[in-house]
Design a protein around this motif. Structure first.
Motif, PDB file in Angstrom:
ATOM      1  N   SER A  27     -51.536 -17.596   9.764  1.00 28.23           N
ATOM      2  CA  SER A  27     -52.274 -18.427  10.720  1.00 28.23           C
ATOM      3  C   SER A  27     -52.292 -19.901  10.309  1.00 28.23           C
ATOM      4  CB  SER A  27     -53.710 -17.911  10.872  1.00 28.23           C
ATOM      5  OG  SER A  27     -54.486 -18.206   9.723  1.00 28.23           O
ATOM      6  N   HIS A  28     -51.838 -20.214   9.114  1.00 23.83           N
ATOM      7  CA  HIS A  28     -51.812 -21.602   8.640  1.00 23.83           C
ATOM      8  C   HIS A  28     -50.635 -22.334   9.274  1.00 23.83           C
ATOM      9  CE1 HIS A  28     -51.650 -25.051   5.911  1.00 23.83           C
ATOM     10  NE2 HIS A  28     -52.889 -24.725   5.547  1.00 23.83           N
ATOM     11  N   ASP A  29     -50.847 -23.582   9.626  1.00 21.37           N
ATOM     12  CA  ASP A  29     -49.808 -24.377  10.285  1.00 21.37           C
ATOM     13  C   ASP A  29     -48.533 -24.518   9.462  1.00 21.37           C
ATOM     14  OD1 ASP A  29     -51.500 -24.746  12.426  1.00 21.37           O
ATOM     15  OD2 ASP A  29     -52.156 -26.761  11.802  1.00 21.37           O
ATOM     16  N   ALA A  30     -48.648 -24.465   8.147  1.00 18.59           N
ATOM     17  CA  ALA A  30     -47.480 -24.659   7.283  1.00 18.59           C
ATOM     18  C   ALA A  30     -46.944 -23.348   6.705  1.00 18.59           C
ATOM     19  CB  ALA A  30     -47.840 -25.621   6.156  1.00 18.59           C
ATOM     20  N   ALA A  31     -47.282 -22.224   7.307  1.00 19.80           N
ATOM     21  CA  ALA A  31     -46.846 -20.922   6.780  1.00 19.80           C
ATOM     22  C   ALA A  31     -45.323 -20.816   6.709  1.00 19.80           C
ATOM     23  CB  ALA A  31     -47.422 -19.793   7.623  1.00 19.80           C
ATOM     24  N   PHE A  32     -44.625 -21.525   7.571  1.00 17.10           N
ATOM     25  CA  PHE A  32     -43.161 -21.462   7.580  1.00 17.10           C
ATOM     26  C   PHE A  32     -42.542 -22.038   6.306  1.00 17.10           C
ATOM     27  CE2 PHE A  32     -44.237 -25.579   9.261  1.00 17.10           C
ATOM     28  CZ  PHE A  32     -43.267 -26.433   8.751  1.00 17.10           C
ATOM     29  N   LYS A  33     -43.322 -22.756   5.524  1.00 21.84           N
ATOM     30  CA  LYS A  33     -42.817 -23.343   4.277  1.00 21.84           C
ATOM     31  C   LYS A  33     -42.999 -22.413   3.077  1.00 21.84           C
ATOM     32  CE  LYS A  33     -43.890 -28.080   5.639  1.00 21.84           C
ATOM     33  NZ  LYS A  33     -44.649 -29.296   5.289  1.00 21.84           N
ATOM     34  N   LEU A  34     -43.623 -21.261   3.282  1.00 22.00           N
ATOM     35  CA  LEU A  34     -43.996 -20.371   2.187  1.00 22.00           C
ATOM     36  C   LEU A  34     -42.985 -19.245   1.986  1.00 22.00           C
ATOM     37  CD1 LEU A  34     -47.750 -20.118   3.162  1.00 22.00           C
ATOM     38  CD2 LEU A  34     -46.780 -21.519   1.330  1.00 22.00           C
TER      39      LEU A  34
END
Length: 157
Positions: free
Chosen positions: A79-86
């Motif tokens: 649900s975090h906006d930057a999850a795609f970076k993880l």
């Protein structure tokens, strides 16, 4: 011996193992809505993922895995906006039964005493972190993450 694989979190395709589904079928996990975790940094989110590798089996479908544990943390982090970076770590096993019973029965039994005192632990750790000048979320933010009232995060009796 299990294998470890890292992949981008947004590429993770998980389905729950049918035995696990049957095992937890009577449970009612009532999370009204996902907590707002936007105040957490990328480093904090990655640290959470690094400390929680997911035990899985390979699926017959390429790129898909069968989860051997319940992982609400993944849904929350997504649900975090930057999850795609993880990135997420998978531990790929060849058999499911010992892993499912260990994580669904033995681990919760071992952690039960610690979980009972979690609000008091959060209170104490929060105070200690502040005295050490560590960057910490507020007690209100901690209570929001834990989905408890702010007043429950207080010192012991």
């Amino acid at each position: 011996m299990p294998k470890i694989k890292k992949l981008p979190l947004n590429a993770l395709e998980l389905q729950q193992h049918p035995t696990l589904t049957a095992l937890v079928s009577d449970e009612k996990f009532t999370q009204k809505k996902l907590p707002d975790i936007q105040f957490l940094s990328i480093e904090q989110l990655q640290c959470l993922l690094d400390s929680s590798p997911i035990p899985v089996l390979k699926s017959k479908k390429e790129g898909q895995y069968i989860a051997l544990i319940i992982m609400p943390l993944i849904k929350i982090i997504l649900s975090h906006d930057a999850a795609f970076k993880l990135n997420v770590s998978l531990i790929i096993y060849d058999e499911s039964e010992p892993i499912i019973s260990t994580h669904a029965l033995i681990k919760p039994a071992l952690l039960a005493p610690e979980l009972k005192s979690l609000p008091q632990q959060l209170h104490s750790r929060h105070n200690n972190a502040k005295s050490l000048n560590l960057a910490v979320p507020s007690k209100k933010q901690l209570s929001h993450l834990a989905q408890v009232s702010p007043s429950s995060i207080r010192g012991g009796k």
